[in-house]
Design a protein around this motif. Sequence first.
Motif, mmCIF file in Angstrom:
data_model
loop_
_atom_site.group_PDB
_atom_site.id
_atom_site.type_symbol
_atom_site.label_atom_id
_atom_site.label_comp_id
_atom_site.label_asym_id
_atom_site.label_seq_id
_atom_site.Cartn_x
_atom_site.Cartn_y
_atom_site.Cartn_z
ATOM 1 N N VAL A 166 -14.658 37.928 -26.465
ATOM 2 C CA VAL A 166 -13.451 37.559 -25.850
ATOM 3 C C VAL A 166 -12.231 38.474 -25.944
ATOM 4 O O VAL A 166 -12.319 39.416 -26.873
ATOM 5 N N ALA A 167 -11.375 38.202 -25.165
ATOM 6 C CA ALA A 167 -10.268 39.024 -25.087
ATOM 7 C C ALA A 167 -9.298 38.553 -26.407
ATOM 8 O O ALA A 167 -9.262 37.306 -26.701
ATOM 9 N N ARG A 207 -14.068 41.030 -35.903
ATOM 10 C CA ARG A 207 -15.370 40.049 -35.792
ATOM 11 C C ARG A 207 -14.875 38.886 -36.360
ATOM 12 O O ARG A 207 -14.469 38.890 -37.266
ATOM 13 N N TYR A 208 -15.526 37.949 -35.788
ATOM 14 C CA TYR A 208 -15.082 36.525 -36.175
ATOM 15 C C TYR A 208 -16.640 35.752 -36.358
ATOM 16 O O TYR A 208 -17.619 36.219 -35.622
ATOM 17 N N ILE A 209 -16.476 34.689 -37.137
ATOM 18 C CA ILE A 209 -17.751 34.009 -36.960
ATOM 19 C C ILE A 209 -17.520 32.463 -36.684
ATOM 20 O O ILE A 209 -16.363 31.937 -37.232
ATOM 21 N N LEU A 210 -18.400 31.836 -35.704
ATOM 22 C CA LEU A 210 -18.212 30.377 -35.467
ATOM 23 C C LEU A 210 -19.406 29.947 -36.312
ATOM 24 O O LEU A 210 -20.515 30.268 -36.252
ATOM 25 N N GLY A 222 -29.445 28.002 -38.527
ATOM 26 C CA GLY A 222 -29.113 28.742 -37.497
ATOM 27 C C GLY A 222 -27.639 28.455 -36.591
ATOM 28 O O GLY A 222 -27.497 29.049 -35.731
ATOM 29 N N MET A 223 -26.955 27.304 -37.063
ATOM 30 C CA MET A 223 -25.659 27.212 -36.562
ATOM 31 C C MET A 223 -24.407 28.041 -37.011
ATOM 32 O O MET A 223 -23.582 27.479 -37.473
ATOM 33 N N VAL A 224 -24.614 29.132 -36.740
ATOM 34 C CA VAL A 224 -23.637 30.314 -36.983
ATOM 35 C C VAL A 224 -23.648 31.554 -36.117
ATOM 36 O O VAL A 224 -24.776 31.901 -35.651
ATOM 37 N N GLN A 225 -22.423 31.872 -35.418
ATOM 38 C CA GLN A 225 -22.587 32.874 -34.473
ATOM 39 C C GLN A 225 -21.360 33.743 -34.588
ATOM 40 O O GLN A 225 -20.527 33.642 -34.868
ATOM 41 N N LEU A 226 -21.942 34.862 -34.460
ATOM 42 C CA LEU A 226 -20.804 36.118 -34.647
ATOM 43 C C LEU A 226 -20.250 36.332 -33.231
ATOM 44 O O LEU A 226 -20.878 36.271 -32.260
ATOM 45 N N ILE A 227 -18.750 36.455 -33.116
ATOM 46 C CA ILE A 227 -18.145 36.741 -31.911
ATOM 47 C C ILE A 227 -17.432 37.935 -32.036
ATOM 48 O O ILE A 227 -16.753 37.881 -33.116
ATOM 49 N N THR A 228 -17.424 38.575 -31.014
ATOM 50 C CA THR A 228 -16.338 39.856 -31.331
ATOM 51 C C THR A 228 -15.029 39.780 -30.446
ATOM 52 O O THR A 228 -15.140 39.157 -29.197
ATOM 53 N N VAL A 229 -13.777 40.066 -30.903
ATOM 54 C CA VAL A 229 -12.687 39.957 -30.095
ATOM 55 C C VAL A 229 -12.262 41.303 -29.714
ATOM 56 O O VAL A 229 -12.120 42.096 -30.845
ATOM 57 N N LYS A 230 -12.045 41.757 -28.645
ATOM 58 C CA LYS A 230 -11.735 42.896 -28.153
ATOM 59 C C LYS A 230 -10.192 43.094 -27.883
ATOM 60 O O LYS A 230 -9.574 42.265 -27.237
#
Length: 145
Positions: free
Chosen positions: A46-47, A118-121, A137-145
Amino acid sequence: MALALLAPFTPLEGQGAAAKRAPVATRVEYVLVEGADYAFRNPPSVANGVVTFNLVNVGQDLHAMALLELPSNHTLREFLDMYHQKGIIPPWMPTLGQTATIAPRQEAFLTARLKPGRYILACLIPGRDGRAHTEKGMVQLITVK
């Protein structure tokens, strides 16, 4: 004595300074996150800026979503190891918020100002079998650009 100290600061002066400031955010990024049994479905990046996450529970179990910042000198595995072994979020990991726990077909929102990184949900609630949803498995890495 206190009145003399406060006299130079009138309410009008404070309002004038605030009125001259430019708006901090001009847009809000909307991110749909589907919480299934047991995974998140969301965009991988995400931005940066103000981001509103809309968690929709598409599963059959209760779910929630925590937003955690992953420092550049740490890994997702380090977070998971500490959370699963000790039951705590690592002290080096900032927690930016968490949605309410929601039932199937419900939704919740979480808004935060995110800088690039980098963030984790993560769904931090325990399952009916006692295992954390992150273990399933209910964990997700998300990158903020």
